[in-house]
Write a protein that holds these residues in place. Structure first.
Motif, PDB file in Angstrom:
ATOM      1  N   PHE A 200       0.745  -1.254   0.220  1.00 55.29           N
ATOM      2  CA  PHE A 200       0.182  -0.111  -0.037  1.00 55.29           C
ATOM      3  C   PHE A 200       1.011   1.075  -0.040  1.00 55.29           C
ATOM      4  N   LEU A 201       0.543   2.035  -1.006  1.00 53.02           N
ATOM      5  CA  LEU A 201       1.378   3.442  -0.917  1.00 53.02           C
ATOM      6  C   LEU A 201       2.975   3.116  -1.007  1.00 53.02           C
ATOM      7  N   GLY A 202       3.459   2.044  -1.840  1.00 52.38           N
ATOM      8  CA  GLY A 202       4.806   1.814  -1.794  1.00 52.38           C
ATOM      9  C   GLY A 202       5.424   1.254  -0.867  1.00 52.38           C
ATOM     10  N   ILE A 203       4.695   0.542   0.395  1.00 54.65           N
ATOM     11  CA  ILE A 203       5.357  -0.128   1.364  1.00 54.65           C
ATOM     12  C   ILE A 203       4.708  -1.515   1.331  1.00 54.65           C
ATOM     13  N   SER A 204       5.453  -2.514   1.849  1.00 55.90           N
ATOM     14  CA  SER A 204       5.155  -3.893   1.599  1.00 55.90           C
ATOM     15  C   SER A 204       5.307  -4.432   3.115  1.00 55.90           C
ATOM     16  N   SER A 205       4.130  -5.354   3.328  1.00 55.25           N
ATOM     17  CA  SER A 205       4.458  -6.365   4.649  1.00 55.25           C
ATOM     18  C   SER A 205       5.372  -7.265   4.725  1.00 55.25           C
ATOM     19  N   THR A 206       5.588  -7.833   5.674  1.00 56.45           N
ATOM     20  CA  THR A 206       6.692  -8.786   5.981  1.00 56.45           C
ATOM     21  C   THR A 206       6.024 -10.320   6.012  1.00 56.45           C
TER      22      THR A 206
END
Length: 331
Positions: A200-206
């Protein structure tokens, strides 16, 4: 796309200058920008109301009125709370089995403890995520933490069931616990979001998911706007916790309204255009693949055929549910 670029492109296709001008004018705004947009925006297909039901050891949850409204790969969406419990009042879900799917526990307020047949134990608190892949089978126990039982307090969170594809239904069970301080959060232009799964908005979950999953907790201030990129062909839903958001369609300004305590089913497309109508808009974005596989379910078992459900029941009744010895610690 600017008009000069569009005109140059059309020049290769049409010999007549007049034809080019008329086409450009038809596709243009008054400010010289182009109405034509190569992206497809998702719109509301329908809204599904929710209802309050009693679950587990007797606690209340809010869930979609008809579970068939949920889209693949999601099987169940329960919001527990927000509620404030007196000391000794909070309840949980005592020992019970799961097979063939995943359970996602996301805690916003309160704290819960977990123990299971693999020997895993843990406590989840505000902002924490527990992603349990039951696979071939897990027997587990979920209860309020000792602190919550002794002192009471506020509780709010979600449990979400995510289906597993046929090839993964009997996989080895696994756990992923992500504490709040390791869970990616972004705050920008009146938008706050925790990325539980996906991007989301350029960040990703681990979180490592068996199949691509999107699960985002979003808060928006009044007037804030965000456009979420999503894979065309995937299923996307919004679960509205509070407030309302306008779900638009790019430059065409065709929109529907996602309202509090409703599950909103969206059409196909590459983008979701969200515009907060209220100062307290809060919701989950859920997305995933369409498996196109049959679903057979009975209580905590989700398989592909009735015979597989019957086998799961027999395995549990005869002590063959797990791949190791386990005795439930009754206490």
């Amino acid at each position: 796309m600017h008009l000069l670029r569009l005109t140059a492109t059309l020049a290769h296709l049409f010999a007549s200058k007049e034809s080019i001008i008329s086409i450009v004018e038809a596709l243009s705004n008054h400010d010289g920008t182009c109405l034509y947009n190569t992206f497809s925006y998702r719109t509301i297909v329908r809204s599904a109301p929710t209802r309050v039901v009693r679950e587990g050891g007797g606690f209340l949850v809010r869930r979609p009125r008809d579970l068939s409204d949920l889209q693949s790969p999601f099987l169940l969406l329960d919001e527990f709370g927000p509620v404030t419990y007196a000391p000794g009042e909070a309840k949980g879900a005592p020992w019970h089995p799961h097979r063939g799917f995943e359970t996602v526990s996301y805690i916003i307020e309160g704290s819960f403890r977990h123990q299971d047949s693999t020997g895993f134990t843990g406590t989840t608190g505000p902002g924490d995520v527990q992603w349990m892949t039951a696979g071939r089978g897990v027997i587990h126990d979920e209860r309020p933490s000792e602190e919550l039982l002794q002192k009471g307090g506020s509780v709010h969170g979600f449990q979400i069931w995510v289906n597993l594809p046929r090839k993964s239904k009997m996989m080895k069970p696994r756990y992923q616990e992500v504490p709040a301080n390791n869970s990616p959060v972004i705050e920008k232009d009146g938008v706050w979001a925790r990325v539980i799964a996906g991007s989301f908005l350029g960040i990703s979950s681990t979180i490592d998911t068996v199949a691509p999953i999107t699960l985002i907790h979003v808060k928006m201030s009044s007037g804030a706007r965000v456009v979420h990129d999503c894979e065309k062909g995937s299923n996307i839903m919004l679960y509205m916790m509070k407030g309302s958001v306008q779900i638009g369609n790019g430059d065409e300004k065709i929109f529907g309204l996602g309202k509090e305590h409703n599950l909103v089913i969206l059409s196909d497309g590459e983008k979701v255009d969200l515009h907060a109508h209220t100062s307290d808009a809060e919701f989950l974005i859920l997305g995933g693949q369409e498996y196109n596989e049959p679903i057979a379910r009975y209580g905590p078992f989700v398989m592909n055929t009735k015979s597989e459900i019957d086998q799961a029941i027999r395995d549990y009744q005869t002590g063959n549910f797990l791949d190791h010895e386990f005795e439930i610690p009754y206490r």
